[in-house]
Design an enzyme around this catalytic site. Structure first.
Site, PDB file in Angstrom:
ATOM      1  N   LYS A 185     -27.454  36.634  52.456  1.00  0.00           N
ATOM      2  CA  LYS A 185     -27.446  36.680  53.916  1.00  0.00           C
ATOM      3  C   LYS A 185     -26.047  36.343  54.458  1.00  0.00           C
ATOM      4  O   LYS A 185     -25.199  35.839  53.730  1.00  0.00           O
ATOM      5  CB  LYS A 185     -28.518  35.725  54.475  1.00  0.00           C
TER       6      LYS A 185
HETATM    7  C1  LIG Z   1     -34.275  37.427  53.233  1.00  0.00           C
HETATM    8  C2  LIG Z   1     -35.393  37.782  54.116  1.00  0.00           C
HETATM    9  C3  LIG Z   1     -36.555  37.012  54.214  1.00  0.00           C
HETATM   10  C4  LIG Z   1     -36.864  35.866  53.317  1.00  0.00           C
HETATM   11  O1  LIG Z   1     -35.882  34.940  53.162  1.00  0.00           O
HETATM   12  P1  LIG Z   1     -35.777  34.074  51.817  1.00  0.00           P
HETATM   13  O2  LIG Z   1     -34.780  33.038  52.179  1.00  0.00           O
HETATM   14  O3  LIG Z   1     -35.326  34.992  50.728  1.00  0.00           O
HETATM   15  O4  LIG Z   1     -37.128  33.498  51.541  1.00  0.00           O
HETATM   16  C5  LIG Z   1     -37.512  37.376  55.139  1.00  0.00           C
HETATM   17  N1  LIG Z   1     -37.351  38.452  55.923  1.00  0.00           N
HETATM   18  C6  LIG Z   1     -36.263  39.231  55.842  1.00  0.00           C
HETATM   19  C7  LIG Z   1     -36.139  40.395  56.761  1.00  0.00           C
HETATM   20  C8  LIG Z   1     -35.255  38.940  54.926  1.00  0.00           C
HETATM   21  O5  LIG Z   1     -34.186  39.737  54.859  1.00  0.00           O
END
Ligand SMILES: *Cc1c(COP(=O)(O)O)cnc(C)c1O
Length: 372
Positions: A185
């Site tokens: 992210k």
């Molecule tokens: C990354 C992501 C998640 C989940 O996040 P994690 O930290 O991997 O549990 C949920 N929704 C979207 C759209 C994502 O890109």
């Protein structure tokens, strides 16, 4: 085969000061949730215009707790998009509710807000919009329909920290806002997440759901009156987040510049479907193209890899996964999401990339797609 170093589709940028700060936490004797988590929550709160923020050990846990705090449970329906990371829909099942998918707008690849009203029933409790690739879903339209039908909104802003809507940062307004700090992210804690709370939610309840429902009293006694889980962020992770946050604006600016370069350098003759060229709101979490219809995506990814270039797939339409097919969804239910999910490819884009890396990707695309 390329002699240049492999270019992944993404890579975190972590500076030496952050690495040193993690070392300090490890040497401090306190490595789980503690002062760094509190400082990280305070810094995120400041970014979100002073709203209350609580940190979690993943974006998935953050979303799940948001649904619980929104009162979503068995018998309820939650409207969301089928074109997202599967976590978005899994958490709806996890709390015992039923996902109701609404197809995406092919221009934004986000939930088509105009189609939401038709999907609302007496059981609908909440909406989970997702900001795919960091392009915010239409907040004006979403909050209008949510307000009309008295629905809670849990913004899955896992990909959109640093993005904005009408000049306001995502997270600084709205109902529940859920972020992820997964390694890929725009801001990472290696793994982690954070929830921006609306004013009608008690932060203490959020903390109890985060850690086994435990309530502690000053005399050392404790009680448990709600079923909580094990979702707390560590100080090791929070130290990474604290080191990342001051760079967020620069990360976003660099991503935007690289995205602009893709638009300039990609050959329009290749027949690629391009993302919406939004340079006001999106944080350009990903630069995603749709391959021309009929392209063998697996062969394309392999050919790019052969040239030292990483390509990701985010995401196949999730209602076609076995878990969801077994619950009744099928091919043809959401034609836009299905078409995009079959053709989408994530090209390399991360702050440390050089302009020349974009050019390298664009030339490889030209060669490979002309050969196919
Ligand atoms: C990354 C992501 C998640 C989940 O996040 P994690 O930290 O991997 O549990 C949920 N929704 C979207 C759209 C994502 O890109």
């Amino acid at each position: 085969m390329s002699s240049l170093p492999f270019l992944p589709f993404t890579r975190p940028s972590i500076d030496e000061a952050t690495i040193a700060a993690v070392g300090e936490v490890l040497r401090s004797g306190w490595i789980t949730s503690g002062p760094k988590v509190q400082a990280f929550e305070a810094a995120l709160s400041e970014y979100c215009g002073g709203r209350t923020v609580r940190a979690f050990n993943s974006g998935t846990a953050t979303l799940e707790i948001a649904l619980r705090l929104a009162g979503v449970g068995p018998g309820d329906e939650v409207i969301t998009t089928p074109l997202t990371w599967v976590a978005t829909a899994n958490v709806i099942l996890e709390v015992g509710a039923r996902p109701v998918f609404v197809d995406v707008d092919p221009a934004t690849r986000n939930i088509d807000a105009a189609k939401i009203a038709a999907a609302i029933t007496a059981k609908t409790k909440a909406l989970i919009p997702v900001d795919l690739a960091g392009l915010p879903a239409d907040r004006d339209a979403l909050y209008a329909v949510a307000g009309q039908h008295k629905l809670r909104v849990v913004e899955d802003a896992a990909q959109s920290l640093g993005a904005s809507w009408n000049g306001k940062p995502i997270g600084a307004f709205g109902d529940f806002v859920s972020f992820s700090f997964h390694a890929n992210k725009n801001l990472t804690t290696s793994e982690g997440g954070a929830l921006v709370l609306p004013p009608d939610v008690d932060p203490a309840l959020c903390e109890h759901l985060r850690l086994q429902g435990v309530k502690r009293f000053p005399n050392g006694d404790m009680d448990v009156d709600v079923l909580g889980g094990k979702f707390n962020l560590t100080d090791v992770a929070a130290a990474i987040g604290l080191g990342q946050l001051p760079h967020l604006a620069a990360f976003t600016a660099r991503r935007r510049a690289l995205a602009r370069r893709y638009f300039e350098r990609l050959d329009p003759q290749l027949g690629l479907g391009l993302p919406l060229p939004d340079f006001a709101n999106s944080n350009w979490h990903m630069f995603q193209v749709l391959l021309p219809p009929g392209t063998d995506r697996g062969a394309f990814i392999a050919a790019m890899k052969g040239r030292g270039l990483g390509v990701g797939v985010h995401y196949p339409a999730l209602h076609l996964f076995s878990l969801y097919r077994a619950r009744g969804w099928k091919e043809g239910d959401f034609p836009h999401a299905e078409d995009i999910g079959r053709r989408i490819a994530t090209l390399p884009l991360f702050p440390a990339m050089a302009d020349g890396d974009v050019d390298r990707v664009c030339s490889a695309l030209g060669e490979i797609l002309r050969l196919q």
